[in-house]
Motif scaffolding. Structure first.
Motif, PDB file in Angstrom:
ATOM      1  N   PHE A  21    -104.397   6.343  22.964  1.00 12.48           N
ATOM      2  CA  PHE A  21    -105.712   6.682  22.439  1.00 12.48           C
ATOM      3  C   PHE A  21    -106.501   5.443  22.017  1.00 12.48           C
ATOM      4  O   PHE A  21    -107.647   5.542  21.616  1.00 12.48           O
ATOM      5  N   GLY A  22    -105.873   4.301  22.063  1.00 14.67           N
ATOM      6  CA  GLY A  22    -106.572   3.069  21.724  1.00 14.67           C
ATOM      7  C   GLY A  22    -106.955   2.986  20.263  1.00 14.67           C
ATOM      8  O   GLY A  22    -107.868   2.249  19.905  1.00 14.67           O
ATOM      9  N   ASN A  23    -106.296   3.754  19.410  1.00 12.87           N
ATOM     10  CA  ASN A  23    -106.725   3.729  18.004  1.00 12.87           C
ATOM     11  C   ASN A  23    -105.929   2.703  17.202  1.00 12.87           C
ATOM     12  O   ASN A  23    -105.039   2.028  17.700  1.00 12.87           O
ATOM     13  N   TYR A  24    -106.334   2.638  15.944  1.00 11.85           N
ATOM     14  CA  TYR A  24    -105.761   1.720  14.992  1.00 11.85           C
ATOM     15  C   TYR A  24    -104.724   2.558  14.256  1.00 11.85           C
ATOM     16  O   TYR A  24    -105.087   3.591  13.699  1.00 11.85           O
ATOM     17  N   ALA A  25    -103.457   2.207  14.307  1.00 11.01           N
ATOM     18  CA  ALA A  25    -102.454   3.084  13.725  1.00 11.01           C
ATOM     19  C   ALA A  25    -101.757   2.444  12.536  1.00 11.01           C
ATOM     20  O   ALA A  25    -101.725   1.222  12.399  1.00 11.01           O
ATOM     21  N   PHE A  26    -101.197   3.283  11.697  1.00  8.91           N
ATOM     22  CA  PHE A  26    -100.565   2.831  10.453  1.00  8.91           C
ATOM     23  C   PHE A  26     -99.129   3.257  10.379  1.00  8.91           C
ATOM     24  O   PHE A  26     -98.762   4.306  10.865  1.00  8.91           O
ATOM     25  N   PHE A  27     -98.361   2.434   9.721  1.00  9.08           N
ATOM     26  CA  PHE A  27     -96.962   2.721   9.502  1.00  9.08           C
ATOM     27  C   PHE A  27     -96.739   2.403   8.041  1.00  9.08           C
ATOM     28  O   PHE A  27     -96.659   1.242   7.655  1.00  9.08           O
ATOM     29  N   SER A  28     -96.737   3.435   7.215  1.00  8.30           N
ATOM     30  CA  SER A  28     -96.833   3.168   5.782  1.00  8.30           C
ATOM     31  C   SER A  28     -95.474   2.984   5.111  1.00  8.30           C
ATOM     32  O   SER A  28     -94.502   3.650   5.445  1.00  8.30           O
ATOM     33  N   GLN A  29     -95.449   2.074   4.178  1.00 10.64           N
ATOM     34  CA  GLN A  29     -94.214   1.810   3.423  1.00 10.64           C
ATOM     35  C   GLN A  29     -93.742   3.065   2.709  1.00 10.64           C
ATOM     36  O   GLN A  29     -92.555   3.338   2.650  1.00 10.64           O
ATOM     37  N   LYS A  30     -94.690   3.841   2.185  1.00 11.63           N
ATOM     38  CA  LYS A  30     -94.307   5.008   1.396  1.00 11.63           C
ATOM     39  C   LYS A  30     -93.556   6.026   2.239  1.00 11.63           C
ATOM     40  O   LYS A  30     -92.681   6.716   1.753  1.00 11.63           O
ATOM     41  N   LEU A  72     -90.560  -1.358   9.019  1.00 13.27           N
ATOM     42  CA  LEU A  72     -90.543  -1.199  10.472  1.00 13.27           C
ATOM     43  C   LEU A  72     -89.403  -2.038  11.055  1.00 13.27           C
ATOM     44  O   LEU A  72     -88.559  -1.532  11.776  1.00 13.27           O
ATOM     45  N   ILE A  73     -89.425  -3.331  10.733  1.00 14.19           N
ATOM     46  CA  ILE A  73     -88.394  -4.253  11.202  1.00 14.19           C
ATOM     47  C   ILE A  73     -87.540  -4.631   9.997  1.00 14.19           C
ATOM     48  O   ILE A  73     -88.067  -5.204   9.041  1.00 14.19           O
ATOM     49  N   PRO A  74     -86.267  -4.311  10.002  1.00 11.98           N
ATOM     50  CA  PRO A  74     -85.437  -4.646   8.833  1.00 11.98           C
ATOM     51  C   PRO A  74     -85.350  -6.159   8.629  1.00 11.98           C
ATOM     52  O   PRO A  74     -84.961  -6.885   9.547  1.00 11.98           O
ATOM     53  N   MET A  75     -85.783  -6.618   7.459  1.00  8.33           N
ATOM     54  CA  MET A  75     -85.726  -8.041   7.130  1.00  8.33           C
ATOM     55  C   MET A  75     -85.246  -8.140   5.698  1.00  8.33           C
ATOM     56  O   MET A  75     -85.540  -7.272   4.886  1.00  8.33           O
ATOM     57  N   LYS A  76     -84.536  -9.199   5.403  1.00  7.86           N
ATOM     58  CA  LYS A  76     -84.043  -9.383   4.045  1.00  7.86           C
ATOM     59  C   LYS A  76     -85.221  -9.569   3.085  1.00  7.86           C
ATOM     60  O   LYS A  76     -86.186 -10.253   3.419  1.00  7.86           O
ATOM     61  N   ASN A  77     -85.124  -8.948   1.936  1.00  6.81           N
ATOM     62  CA  ASN A  77     -86.146  -9.127   0.913  1.00  6.81           C
ATOM     63  C   ASN A  77     -86.123 -10.592   0.445  1.00  6.81           C
ATOM     64  O   ASN A  77     -85.135 -11.052  -0.104  1.00  6.81           O
ATOM     65  N   MET A 102     -86.994  -6.029   2.771  1.00 11.00           N
ATOM     66  CA  MET A 102     -88.426  -6.215   2.594  1.00 11.00           C
ATOM     67  C   MET A 102     -89.146  -4.890   2.856  1.00 11.00           C
ATOM     68  O   MET A 102     -88.878  -4.215   3.839  1.00 11.00           O
ATOM     69  N   GLN A 103     -90.051  -4.511   1.943  1.00 13.87           N
ATOM     70  CA  GLN A 103     -90.850  -3.298   2.126  1.00 13.87           C
ATOM     71  C   GLN A 103     -92.106  -3.680   2.900  1.00 13.87           C
ATOM     72  O   GLN A 103     -92.746  -4.688   2.581  1.00 13.87           O
ATOM     73  N   GLN A 104     -92.439  -2.902   3.916  1.00 13.89           N
ATOM     74  CA  GLN A 104     -93.518  -3.312   4.824  1.00 13.89           C
ATOM     75  C   GLN A 104     -94.563  -2.231   5.045  1.00 13.89           C
ATOM     76  O   GLN A 104     -94.223  -1.069   5.222  1.00 13.89           O
ATOM     77  N   ASN A 105     -95.817  -2.654   5.027  1.00 14.37           N
ATOM     78  CA  ASN A 105     -96.920  -1.825   5.497  1.00 14.37           C
ATOM     79  C   ASN A 105     -97.358  -2.407   6.829  1.00 14.37           C
ATOM     80  O   ASN A 105     -97.627  -3.611   6.908  1.00 14.37           O
ATOM     81  N   CYS A 106     -97.402  -1.583   7.854  1.00 11.63           N
ATOM     82  CA  CYS A 106     -97.712  -2.122   9.177  1.00 11.63           C
ATOM     83  C   CYS A 106     -98.915  -1.440   9.793  1.00 11.63           C
ATOM     84  O   CYS A 106     -99.191  -0.275   9.520  1.00 11.63           O
TER      85      CYS A 106
END
Lengths: 213, 318
Positions: free
Chosen positions: B69-78, B83-88, B99-103
């Motif tokens: 759809f060509g839209n702007y999408a969100f992946f919310s921390q809540k 999204l990608i597991p990374m050490k805090n 690490m908690q991520q908003n994407c």
């Protein structure tokens, strides 16, 4: 019939109606094929309104904004404006099941989770509908981030978004329903008036292409 | 290096570009730093090779909606934490390992305006999440005892009451008050009083079941919410708590002292179906315990008091 209605001829309105029907059909198909989200969209209703009337008009269509949640998102291209999704408050909780097994829900209250899932789902629905309309009209649009409003915030947000400017708006209304979740809401799209001459041209192009007129 | 490339590399934000087949086309330094994978290692390879969990529907919904759809999408921390597991990378790593991520993601179009790839941004919001947890905790807990505060206790009680009413299960509450607390404060000072309150709070917390909820109701007053518990079992627990408190020796500087508690028990019943009525019934029972000599348990429904002799003052100073 309002004065503004004459800005579009009955033929143009009919063609736009057809474009919307096809777009929404494709959007619904896209949502189910691409992301397994089964949404029914009713045949859209189209009108041309004075910009200042929009807020009142939407409120007139919604029985009680005090018990609703609303997600808005602006889009811009040749075809620009705002999309507004309105759900009865609490309806979003049904959609949480969509995320079943994906969520670590501990520590957050239900209202927060409902808000986040409504934003995520609304963003996708709006994207699907708008992109299909834009595609039919030969346009590409971009989107601003969605914003969420609950209950008593809705009325103010609507008023502020559509305050006067003297311009008019092309107004679309549809009902959508998530089949397996028994959840439903309203989708409004308000195109800003600046798009009118472009829209008229796109409608003419469409007619020429498909109706041989 | 072009200005845009410098920004791409140096910005404090994870940036990556994936093509339609999920192959990595760009990966900035932030990504290299936090993922411990260099661009050379991931370039041209499917992201699923490194992060197989991205085959789950949550990511495919995010990815495909942008692609289709060509839209702007969100992946919310809540909703998703990360999204990608990374050490805090922050000192909070002891509490929050990842690490908690908003994407966000959006389309990248070619000259024909077709969507060729998508960009993904990853924002580290771990510190905000920490503050949020702390705020939630501050709003729910009594700072001194770490028990629920009164307002959160009442909220929990009313939720438990609705649940009990819906499923027809019993529910009891205990109202607990430390006997002659004022004289502890007067004799040994407030520091000693606070220490006694904390000790009793810990004793209550450690003795009740996991599903029970303990809160600090007022100064020296506590409340236990006991789901799925009828008054007979609630009285047994209250008796046990009363006995444990009576036995416990508190040491304060060179002094040792003992305290006792009085308890009121009330069970949810048709005539006692609101929070106010239930709490009042337990309060009345507590008042009777006090009136009948303290260091005892009184149950609102059964009017039974514990067969323990009243002691005018069980405060044993040494």
């Amino acid at each position: 019939m309002s004065e503004t209605a004459s800005l579009m001829t009955p033929l143009e309105k009919d063609v736009l109606q057809e474009i919307m029907n096809i777009s929404f059909g494709q959007a619904a198909a896209g949502l189910s094929e691409v992301i397994n989200l089964y949404v029914t969209l009713s045949v859209p209703y189209i009108d041309v309104l004075a910009h200042g009337e929009v807020a009142r008009y939407i409120k007139g269509k919604i029985p009680d904004t005090g018990e609703m949640s609303m997600v808005t998102q602006m889009f811009s291209g040749n075809f620009s404006g705002s999309s507004i999704l309105i759900f009865p408050h609490g309806e979003g909780k049904k959609l949480l099941r969509l995320f079943n097994g994906e969520l670590g829900t501990e520590g957050h209250d239900m209202d927060v989770l409902e808000r986040e899932s409504l934003i995520e789902i609304s963003n996708i629905i709006i994207g699907a509908c708008i992109s299909k309309i834009a595609e039919m009209l030969g346009d590409v649009v971009s989107y601003s981030p969605p914003r969420f409003y609950a209950r008593e915030q809705i009325s103010d947000a609507l008023r502020e978004s559509f305050e006067a400017e003297g311009a008019f708006a092309i107004f679309f209304k549809t009902l959508f329903q998530f089949e397996e979740y028994d959840a439903r809401g309203y989708l409004f799209m308000v195109s800003n008036g600046a798009a009118l001459s472009w829209l008229k041209q796109s409608i003419a192009n469409y007619l020429q292409k498909y109706a041989g007129a | 290096m072009q200005a845009h490339d410098q920004i791409f590399q140096n910005i404090n934000l994870g940036l990556m570009v994936l093509d339609r087949d999920l192959r990595v086309r760009a990966w900035n330094r932030w990504m290299e730093l936090h993922s411990s994978l260099s661009f050379a290692e991931v370039e041209g390879k499917s992201i699923l090779q490194f992060y197989p969990h991205l085959a789950q529907p949550e990511f495919s919904r995010f990815f495909k909606s942008v692609l289709s759809f060509g839209n702007y999408a969100f992946f919310s921390q809540k909703l998703h934490r990360q999204l990608i597991p990374m050490k805090n990378p922050h000192p909070s790593v002891a509490h929050i390992p990842y690490m908690q991520q908003n994407c966000t993601a959006g389309p990248i179009r070619n000259d024909q305006r077709a969507i060729e790839s998508i960009y993904i941004t990853i924002q580290d919001v771990t510190e905000y999440v920490m503050y949020e947890h702390r705020l939630v905790e501050m709003s729910r807990l009594d700072p001194m005892t770490r028990l629920l505060n009164r307002s959160h206790l009442e909220q929990t009680l009313s939720e438990e009451m609705s649940r009990a009413q819906r499923y027809g299960t019993p529910l009891s509450v205990l109202m607990i008050d430390i006997d002659f607390f004022k004289s502890i404060n007067d004799t040994y000072g407030h520091v000693c009083g606070d220490q006694v309150i904390k000790a009793i709070a810990n004793l209550l917390k450690d003795t009740v079941r996991r599903i029970d909820v303990v809160g600090r109701y007022g100064g020296e007053e506590f409340c236990c919410v006991l789901p799925e518990t009828a008054s007979d079992n609630a009285v047994l627990l209250a008796e046990r708590l009363r006995g444990m408190v009576e036995e416990k020796v508190h040491t304060f500087g060179a002094h040792t002292l003992k305290v006792t508690i009085s308890v009121g028990v009330a069970e949810l019943s048709p005539g006692r179906d609101t929070l106010e009525r239930l709490v009042n019934a337990a309060d009345d029972a507590l008042y009777r315990s006090k009136h009948q000599g303290r260091n005892r348990v009184t149950c609102a429904a059964l009017e039974e008091s514990a067969p323990h002799p009243a002691s005018a003052s069980s405060l044993l100073a040494n």
